[in-house]
Design a protein around this motif. Structure first.
Motif, mmCIF file in Angstrom:
data_model
loop_
_atom_site.group_PDB
_atom_site.id
_atom_site.type_symbol
_atom_site.label_atom_id
_atom_site.label_comp_id
_atom_site.label_asym_id
_atom_site.label_seq_id
_atom_site.Cartn_x
_atom_site.Cartn_y
_atom_site.Cartn_z
ATOM 1 N N UNK A 117 0.829 -1.202 0.000
ATOM 2 C CA UNK A 117 0.000 0.000 0.000
ATOM 3 C C UNK A 117 0.869 1.260 0.000
ATOM 4 N N UNK A 118 2.088 1.166 0.545
ATOM 5 C CA UNK A 118 2.981 2.326 0.476
ATOM 6 C C UNK A 118 3.610 2.426 -0.899
ATOM 7 N N UNK A 119 4.319 1.357 -1.277
ATOM 8 C CA UNK A 119 5.073 1.378 -2.524
ATOM 9 C C UNK A 119 4.175 1.398 -3.736
ATOM 10 N N UNK A 120 3.019 0.760 -3.605
ATOM 11 C CA UNK A 120 2.186 0.610 -4.779
ATOM 12 C C UNK A 120 1.057 1.606 -4.862
ATOM 13 N N UNK A 121 1.036 2.588 -3.940
ATOM 14 C CA UNK A 121 -0.155 3.436 -3.863
ATOM 15 C C UNK A 121 -0.386 4.220 -5.147
ATOM 16 N N UNK A 122 0.695 4.510 -5.869
ATOM 17 C CA UNK A 122 0.484 5.281 -7.095
ATOM 18 C C UNK A 122 -0.267 4.454 -8.123
ATOM 19 N N UNK A 123 -0.072 3.137 -8.052
ATOM 20 C CA UNK A 123 -0.772 2.270 -9.001
ATOM 21 C C UNK A 123 -2.237 2.097 -8.627
ATOM 22 N N UNK A 124 -2.412 1.940 -7.318
ATOM 23 C CA UNK A 124 -3.742 1.521 -6.881
ATOM 24 C C UNK A 124 -4.567 2.732 -6.521
ATOM 25 N N UNK A 125 -5.089 3.378 -7.526
ATOM 26 C CA UNK A 125 -5.910 4.530 -7.185
ATOM 27 C C UNK A 125 -7.376 4.155 -7.129
ATOM 28 N N UNK A 126 -7.701 3.066 -7.779
ATOM 29 C CA UNK A 126 -9.122 2.742 -7.865
ATOM 30 C C UNK A 126 -9.571 1.919 -6.661
ATOM 31 N N UNK A 127 -9.621 0.620 -6.819
ATOM 32 C CA UNK A 127 -10.097 -0.248 -5.757
ATOM 33 C C UNK A 127 -9.114 -0.337 -4.591
ATOM 34 N N UNK A 128 -7.866 -0.419 -4.964
ATOM 35 C CA UNK A 128 -6.817 -0.667 -3.971
ATOM 36 C C UNK A 128 -6.916 0.248 -2.786
ATOM 37 N N UNK A 129 -7.230 1.480 -3.064
ATOM 38 C CA UNK A 129 -7.264 2.466 -2.000
ATOM 39 C C UNK A 129 -8.201 2.054 -0.873
ATOM 40 N N UNK A 130 -9.416 1.693 -1.259
ATOM 41 C CA UNK A 130 -10.379 1.355 -0.211
ATOM 42 C C UNK A 130 -10.068 -0.016 0.382
ATOM 43 N N UNK A 131 -9.473 -0.895 -0.431
ATOM 44 C CA UNK A 131 -9.097 -2.216 0.067
ATOM 45 C C UNK A 131 -8.089 -2.113 1.198
ATOM 46 N N UNK A 132 -7.122 -1.252 0.996
ATOM 47 C CA UNK A 132 -6.025 -1.167 1.953
ATOM 48 C C UNK A 132 -6.344 -0.227 3.110
ATOM 49 N N UNK A 133 -7.539 0.288 3.071
ATOM 50 C CA UNK A 133 -7.912 1.275 4.071
ATOM 51 C C UNK A 133 -8.343 0.562 5.354
ATOM 52 N N UNK A 134 -7.369 -0.058 6.036
ATOM 53 C CA UNK A 134 -7.681 -0.876 7.197
ATOM 54 C C UNK A 134 -7.131 -0.197 8.444
ATOM 55 N N UNK A 135 -8.000 -0.040 9.418
ATOM 56 C CA UNK A 135 -7.554 0.711 10.590
ATOM 57 C C UNK A 135 -6.773 -0.200 11.531
ATOM 58 N N UNK A 136 -5.975 0.420 12.387
ATOM 59 C CA UNK A 136 -5.224 -0.344 13.386
ATOM 60 C C UNK A 136 -6.171 -1.078 14.321
ATOM 61 N N UNK A 137 -7.310 -0.414 14.615
ATOM 62 C CA UNK A 137 -8.286 -1.054 15.516
ATOM 63 C C UNK A 137 -8.719 -2.390 14.928
ATOM 64 N N UNK A 138 -9.026 -2.377 13.649
ATOM 65 C CA UNK A 138 -9.423 -3.616 12.991
ATOM 66 C C UNK A 138 -8.325 -4.666 13.140
ATOM 67 N N UNK A 139 -7.086 -4.251 12.898
ATOM 68 C CA UNK A 139 -5.966 -5.188 12.989
ATOM 69 C C UNK A 139 -5.879 -5.796 14.389
ATOM 70 N N UNK A 140 -6.061 -4.949 15.415
ATOM 71 C CA UNK A 140 -5.948 -5.450 16.788
ATOM 72 C C UNK A 140 -7.051 -6.466 17.062
ATOM 73 N N UNK A 141 -8.288 -6.128 16.680
ATOM 74 C CA UNK A 141 -9.395 -7.087 16.870
ATOM 75 C C UNK A 141 -9.131 -8.379 16.123
ATOM 76 N N UNK A 142 -8.580 -8.203 14.942
ATOM 77 C CA UNK A 142 -8.299 -9.360 14.109
ATOM 78 C C UNK A 142 -7.359 -10.327 14.839
ATOM 79 N N UNK A 143 -6.273 -9.787 15.378
ATOM 80 C CA UNK A 143 -5.305 -10.629 16.089
ATOM 81 C C UNK A 143 -5.943 -11.230 17.345
ATOM 82 N N UNK A 144 -6.719 -10.392 18.082
ATOM 83 C CA UNK A 144 -7.379 -10.890 19.297
ATOM 84 C C UNK A 144 -8.272 -12.077 18.960
#
Lengths: 421, 301
Positions: free
Chosen positions: A265-292
């Motif tokens: 999402x960092x390196x490829x952000x210039x490529x992914x302007x369409x779908x990628x953007x919203x796909x990678x739009x994952x909050x830290x909170x989500x990540x924490x719940x995910x691991x829990x």
């Protein structure tokens, strides 16, 4: 405690350096890259050649204005379409036939044929060697369509510009309200995709690591190493070490995937302007719940799978006997569409309290809507109590059953193991 | 002073009594043999000592402490059901077993190398366990149980799967450990081996102690002198002779004990009339024979 750590280390090393782990760990990011970057890349790399298109316009309405409508350019700034209007007094069939042979000989790329009757028939034709480039097809179609509509509007006494303004689409912007009053732009696709991907990863890893505990218990029994290990550790230590070791393997895999995802999402952000953007739009909170929820779900399911591992003697037997457990994991996938549509329906809310389903369903609910804190806490408490219960049962079964080799244990036998002091 | 003290332990599986009121002690600097046929209760007894099974009744005291899991670090246990992780390298496997007995990593690795050298496995140290022959794996297994320099060594059928050369090698190691003051408990159904190695023995059958004590007195007291004959012909009549108390008849070899007061010459007379005798000798009976007398069945079945 030291002994548990020794066992954790062994389990971890043995699994992490196994081919299966390395392949799975590498394949998933490759897949992620595949679905996000490659389509964007392909569009970038699309043909830089302009298309030469001959236009045969029998209606005389289109050819004149088509040049000004088809203004698409290539990346180097040249126009994408080179249009030649073909006028001829000869019979249409003949004209079209010669044009077709030009296409065949690759002298031109396509023929756009607008019949005289276009105003009535609403039909035009496009001949080309490649008709599967849907973007080109659409562009041509739209351009002609607009010219024809404008013509009709004018004929009926309307000003096409005014009409255009009047019929402008209304766009719906969806904003998700999150905890703490935060808002963020979000829509169905991004909600659905991020939830779906996370749920799928949860489902997969729970099955993969749950069954790997089961298989490794069976292997230890069949290669008879288990009593050698029990010469120095308690059964419960061996079981704890195995479960924790495999759990860490799962977390390692998540860590590698997260790093890859962040890098993309960092390196490829210039490529992914369409779908990628919203796909990678994952909050830290989500990540924490995910691991829990992965950790809790993993403890619950590895406990259940290890009971199967102790009671059976071969992989095939275990696979059959563990079907009910695997089916429990499938249930959340079955209700996923319902869940995405209405994460707070009574069915979904009910399921999110049942410990077998809550790791996936409660996680998805948290991701999609905002369940009350009490709901989350209640489901967590039920889940944790169930984990303690399952691990306690598994430990009992493990202690009694681990040295019973040779035949598959039936339910009454397992019950006896549980009751034994 | 005994290092291991077993007092009146019993264990049942459902209605089947696997171990029934067994008591014995194992001392430093001695080899204690637990003998008996398969299924006699040897492995159950050992598993109770190792705290893997809990006895229904009775006490087990080790180093003057009631048995608990922390004492396991001072025991070297070679189970009858044994195996190794097939995908692990030999040295890693041994270090892992050493670490499980709370040895520091370096020490475990150094000791493992010493042992591998001693048993001629040094070149195999970086091979995977599964690449080794059965006999080599067995030796690695034995190293695994001795690596942490245990005070009590429990070996359950240590010689099964070993060729004669390696059997001798392991016998030497056992005797050496005994000399260095370790307490060794050896469980086997091979009476001949026990006779050569053990200072004291216990025979069990169907979970019950048949006989126990120091080896020499047992042989003196219970071993009546027996007659061993090598022959050809049909010797089945021997067990029916009036002066014969017990007879153990094989195809071309038989071992009999005569009733007290009966004449050897009479017996020889019967033999000469019926079969071709190749050799004839009287000698003290073996542990094997004593077991048959006491338990009424053959131990190797």
């Amino acid at each position: 405690m030291n002994k548990i750590i020794t066992i954790i280390k062994r389990e971890y090393k043995e699994t992490v350096f196994k081919k299966g782990f390395i392949i799975l760990t590498l394949l998933i990011p490759v897949f992620m890259i595949g679905v996000t970057i490659i389509p964007a890349l392909l569009i970038e790399l699309e043909g830089d050649e302009p298309l030469t298109i001959n236009v045969v316009d029998e209606s005389g309405l289109v050819a004149g204005s088509l040049h000004s409508s088809l203004t698409d350019t290539l990346r180097n700034g040249q126009p994408k379409f080179i249009l030649n209007s073909i006028r001829s007094s000869s019979v249409t069939d003949q004209l079209v036939a010669t044009q077709k042979s030009l296409i065949e000989k690759e002298l031109i790329d396509g023929l756009l044929y607008i019949p005289a009757s276009v105003l009535d028939s609403n039909r035009i034709e496009f001949f080309a060697r490649n008709v599967s480039d849907f973007q080109t097809n659409r562009t041509l179609n739209r351009a002609v369509e607009k010219i024809i509509i404008d013509h009709r509007l004018k004929n009926s006494g309307f000003d096409p510009h005014i009409v255009q303004r009047l019929i402008t689409d209304i766009s719906l912007r969806t904003i998700k309200i999150q905890k703490g009053g935060k808002e963020r732009d979000s829509d169905f696709t991004s909600e659905y995709f991020s939830t779906f991907i996370f749920v799928l990863i949860l489902y997969m890893t729970l099955i993969v690591y749950g069954t790997s505990i089961m298989r490794s218990i069976i292997q230890e029994k069949s290669n008879k190493v288990v009593e050698v290990i029990l010469a120095s550790v308690k059964p419960i230590q061996l079981m704890a070490g195995k479960i924790l070791g495999q759990g860490l393997v799962g977390l390692t895999q998540y860590a590698i995937w997260s790093i890859v995802a962040i890098a993309i999402s960092l390196g490829g952000s210039s490529f992914i302007q369409m779908k990628g953007n919203s796909l990678m739009n994952i909050s830290t909170v989500t990540m924490i719940w995910f691991v829990v929820y992965y950790v809790l779900g993993y403890f619950l399911y590895s406990g259940m799978y290890s009971i199967i591992g102790v009671a059976t003697t071969s992989d095939q037997e275990a696979q059959q006997a563990s079907m009910p457990i695997t089916l429990l994991l499938v249930v959340p996938l079955l209700v996923l569409t319902t869940l995405v549509k209405n994460p707070d329906s009574s069915l979904i809310t009910g399921l999110s309290y049942i410990p077998f389903f809550s790791p996936i369903i409660m996680f998805a609910r948290i991701n999609m809507s905002t369940p009350a804190a009490m709901e989350i806490i209640l489901s967590l408490v039920i889940l944790i109590v169930s984990i303690i219960g399952v691990i306690w049962l598994a430990a009992k079964v493990y202690r009694m059953g681990i040295l019973m080799t040779g035949k598959r244990a039936n339910l009454p036998e397992i019950m006896r193991w549980i009751r034994a002091k | 002073m005994p290092i291991l003290n077993i007092s009146h332990i019993s264990k049942s599986y459902g209605s089947y009594k696997a171990v029934d009121d067994v008591s014995f002690t194992v001392e430093r600097g001695s080899v204690y043999g637990v003998l008996g046929p398969n299924g006699a209760g040897k492995t159950s007894t050992i598993r109770m000592i190792m705290n893997i099974l809990l006895p229904d009744e009775g006490n087990i005291t080790l180093f003057d402490t009631a048995m608990n899991d922390t004492l396991k670090n001072r025991i070297g246990y070679l189970p009858e059901e044994r195996g190794l992780y097939p995908k692990m390298k030999v040295l890693d496997m041994l270090v892992f077993l050493g670490e499980l007995h709370l040895m520091p990593r370096e020490e475990a690795s150094q000791k493992a190398l010493e042992w591998l050298r001693r048993l001629g496995l040094e070149e195999q140290k970086d091979k995977k366990v599964e690449e080794l022959s059965k006999g080599m794996q067995q030796k690695v297994q034995i190293i695994g149980s001795l690596l942490h320099d245990p005070e009590l060594i429990i070996l359950d059928e240590p010689f099964s799967g070993l060729d004669p050369v390696n059997t001798n090698l392991i016998k030497d190691i056992i005797l050496e450990l005994k000399v260095s003051g370790k307490a060794i408990m050896l469980s086997t159904h091979m009476m001949e081996t026990a006779e050569k190695l053990c200072d004291r023995v216990m025979m069990i059958n169907h979970g019950r102690v048949v006989l126990q004590g120091a080896l020499q007195p047992i042989l003196m007291d219970h071993g009546k002198s027996s007659i061993q004959v090598e022959y050809s012909g049909d010797a089945s009549f021997v067990s029916g002779l009036p002066m014969v108390e017990t007879a153990d008849i094989y195809g071309n070899y038989l071992e009999v004990r005569l009733k007290e007061g009966s004449s050897r010459n009479d017996f020889i007379g019967h033999l000469l009339n019926n079969i071709e005798v190749h050799s004839f000798k009287t000698m003290q009976s073996s542990l094997n024979e004593i077991f048959i007398t006491l338990a009424g069945e053959k131990p190797n079945e």
